[in-house]
Write an enzyme that holds these catalytic residues in place. Structure first.
Site, PDB file in Angstrom:
ATOM      1  N   TYR A 144       0.855  -1.192   0.000  1.00  4.61           N
ATOM      2  CA  TYR A 144       0.000   0.000   0.000  1.00  4.61           C
ATOM      3  C   TYR A 144       0.884   1.232   0.000  1.00  4.61           C
ATOM      4  O   TYR A 144       1.803   1.348   0.808  1.00  4.61           O
ATOM      5  CB  TYR A 144      -0.892  -0.019   1.248  1.00  4.61           C
ATOM      6  CG  TYR A 144      -1.834   1.163   1.343  1.00  4.61           C
ATOM      7  CD1 TYR A 144      -2.952   1.252   0.523  1.00  4.61           C
ATOM      8  CD2 TYR A 144      -1.615   2.178   2.264  1.00  4.61           C
ATOM      9  CE1 TYR A 144      -3.826   2.326   0.617  1.00  4.61           C
ATOM     10  CE2 TYR A 144      -2.481   3.258   2.367  1.00  4.61           C
ATOM     11  CZ  TYR A 144      -3.589   3.332   1.540  1.00  4.61           C
ATOM     12  OH  TYR A 144      -4.447   4.395   1.629  1.00  4.61           O
ATOM     13  N   ASP A 239       9.356   2.903  -0.263  1.00  4.88           N
ATOM     14  CA  ASP A 239       8.311   3.602   0.484  1.00  4.88           C
ATOM     15  C   ASP A 239       8.557   3.301   1.966  1.00  4.88           C
ATOM     16  O   ASP A 239       8.188   2.235   2.460  1.00  4.88           O
ATOM     17  CB  ASP A 239       6.935   3.109   0.016  1.00  4.88           C
ATOM     18  CG  ASP A 239       5.811   3.767   0.795  1.00  4.88           C
ATOM     19  OD1 ASP A 239       6.088   4.457   1.802  1.00  4.88           O
ATOM     20  OD2 ASP A 239       4.646   3.594   0.398  1.00  4.88           O
ATOM     21  N   LYS A 267       4.501   9.784   8.504  1.00  3.66           N
ATOM     22  CA  LYS A 267       4.309   9.286   9.883  1.00  3.66           C
ATOM     23  C   LYS A 267       5.284   9.924  10.880  1.00  3.66           C
ATOM     24  O   LYS A 267       5.071  11.046  11.307  1.00  3.66           O
ATOM     25  CB  LYS A 267       4.423   7.766   9.952  1.00  3.66           C
ATOM     26  CG  LYS A 267       3.639   7.031   8.852  1.00  3.66           C
ATOM     27  CD  LYS A 267       2.319   6.510   9.306  1.00  3.66           C
ATOM     28  CE  LYS A 267       1.660   5.675   8.236  1.00  3.66           C
ATOM     29  NZ  LYS A 267       0.228   5.528   8.384  1.00  3.66           N
TER      30      LYS A 267
HETATM   31  N1  HOZ Z   1      -3.836   3.730   5.855  1.00  7.42           N
HETATM   32  C1  HOZ Z   1      -3.681   3.593   7.268  1.00  7.42           C
HETATM   33  C2  HOZ Z   1      -3.318   2.226   7.647  1.00  7.42           C
HETATM   34  N2  HOZ Z   1      -2.285   1.627   6.931  1.00  7.42           N
HETATM   35  C3  HOZ Z   1      -4.910   3.977   8.029  1.00  7.42           C
HETATM   36  C4  HOZ Z   1      -5.033   5.410   8.183  1.00  7.42           C
HETATM   37  C5  HOZ Z   1      -6.074   5.832   9.203  1.00  7.42           C
HETATM   38  O1  HOZ Z   1      -7.183   5.329   9.221  1.00  7.42           O
HETATM   39  O2  HOZ Z   1      -5.752   6.697   9.977  1.00  7.42           O
END
Ligand code: HOZ
Length: 427
Positions: A144, A239, A267
């Site tokens: 992802y 990534d 992050k």
């Molecule tokens: N895409 C995030 C997890 N891999 C979740 C983001 C969220 O819901 O804060």
């Protein structure tokens, strides 16, 4: 435990926000439940609006490596806020954060700040395409990279649990430029290069996949990706939105001793505020406007509050020579004891862990190192596990295919509580 206020607020939110949430996995759909609404958080505890307290292993999906509301980080944000919250003009803070990231992650020579991991990866592939003058990118099944169109093809994270790994709204033409290989599978990558060799701009990957649960990479596979991209004149994009500054001071690329051409970050570098970044070799990065012709811009890019939070977070990490060894010791202890108790309780589950990143896979597979083995995990079992944990004051990710994050503020006492509580689970 009561969840009345959260339930009420969830019903209210659904009338104004799609599904009541601003990011799908938060809806708790894949654990057949409804979300808790958060009131506050401190260190490793998170508190919901019903007054329940949880030991938090979501950590805002990774950024809170120091724990919540770290006093130094909060102070830095407060100091910045009193000076104004956005200027849309350069500040020294941006250069300071860029310099510190470069010092810690040595393959980055030039770095551009953006507002999210999605922006970082989206911009990184534009840059790779411009640099190589090629269109095709290779991504891995289940990895992802945010929600830009080019990546919503066989994507992990919420896309995987909602069973929409290919999102409607992504045009056929866009999808055609993203080719899918299998993680840890040499042949699947060779096959694509054999067919499209001089058309491939880049391979993008999470060097440690963490959005189909955490997978263990074959280090030889990562080195092979570096070699094959060199050989064919393609770029290698790591990534490291999740792994950057979590796995080691220099990210997964330092741990595995690989030099990607471009790295994407997010992050932790925002210390809990919205920040992303992408950086790499000067010769590539200098294609970006205003030096070069590749356009990318943003009003809130380099925002002073976000820069302050990220800078203070990285300073705290950088100033502590034992930061990662302490985190490793704690995480290893947690994994071992947890696995012992899971086994003793006859629960069929396998824990994958690298550093402070972990996933408990509810599967009979002994080695979970591919998309195919990851998806053997029993989501219903995970949902039971999640709900039992929540009732016991433990907040794990509300999806089988996300990571669990250990922070510097988790105590051994908290971890022991979790380890011992799991012994009582009947699932
Ligand atoms: N895409 C995030 C997890 N891999 C979740 C983001 C969220 O819901 O804060």
């Amino acid at each position: 435990m009561k969840f009345e206020n959260s339930l009420f607020q969830f019903n209210r939110a659904q009338k104004s926000i799609p599904g009541g949430v601003n990011s799908p996995v938060r809806a708790f759909k894949s654990v057949n439940s409804s979300p808790i609404f958060i009131d506050s958080a401190k260190e490793s505890y998170i508190y919901d609006i019903d007054g329940n307290r949880y030991i938090d292993f979501v950590a805002s999906w990774g950024p809170m490596i120091l724990g919540h509301a770290n006093p130094r980080v909060i102070n830095a944000i407060q100091v910045a806020a009193t000076k104004g919250t956005s200027y849309g003009a350069p500040t020294i803070l941006e250069t300071e954060l860029a310099e510190l990231i470069k010092k810690m992650m040595i393959n980055i020579e030039i770095i551009r700040m953006v507002n999210s991991g999605t922006e970082a990866t989206m911009s990184a592939i534009r840059l790779a395409r411009a640099y190589t003058k090629r269109d095709i990118i290779i991504k891995f099944n289940g990895c992802y990279h945010g929600h830009a169109d080019s990546f919503l093809i066989k994507a992990g994270s919420g896309a995987l649990t909602l069973a929409t790994p290919d999102s409607p709204g992504v045009t056929k033409k866009t999808a055609e430029d993203t080719l899918i290989a299998e993680f840890n599978d040499f042949q699947s990558v060779e096959d694509i290069f054999n067919k499209y060799s001089d058309k491939i701009a880049a391979i993008i990957l999470e060097p440690i996949p963490a959005n189909m649960g955490v997978l263990m990479p074959d280090i030889k596979f990562l080195h092979f990706l570096r070699e094959i991209t060199y050989k064919h004149g393609s770029l290698l994009i790591f990534d490291e939105v999740i792994t950057g500054f979590r796995i080691s001071k220099g990210g997964a690329q330092q741990l595995f001793d690989i030099q990607p051409d471009i790295t994407t970050l997010g992050k932790i570098i925002g210390g809990g505020l919205p920040v992303g970044a992408y950086g790499g070799r000067q010769e590539i990065m200098n294609l970006l406007a205003p030096v070069g012709p590749v356009y990318q811009a943003g009003t809130l890019s380099g925002n002073p509050l976000a820069m302050s939070a990220g800078l203070e977070t990285l300073k705290i990490i950088d100033q502590n020579p034992n930061f990662y060894s302490e985190l490793e010791d704690k995480s290893k202890y947690f994994q071992q004891k947890l696995q012992e108790n899971i086994d003793a309780n006859n629960i069929k589950a396998q824990i994958n862990r690298i550093g402070s990143l972990m996933t408990v896979f509810f599967t009979d597979e002994k080695i979970v190192n591919s998309y195919q083995t990851a998806v053997t995990a029993d989501r219903q079992k995970y949902a039971q596990f999640f709900k039992r944990a929540l009732e016991c004051g433990i907040y794990f990710a509300p999806s089988q295919f996300e990571a669990m994050f250990i922070s510097a503020s988790h105590t051994y006492e908290q971890l022991d509580y979790v380890i011992n509580t799991i012994k009582t689970f009947d699932i």
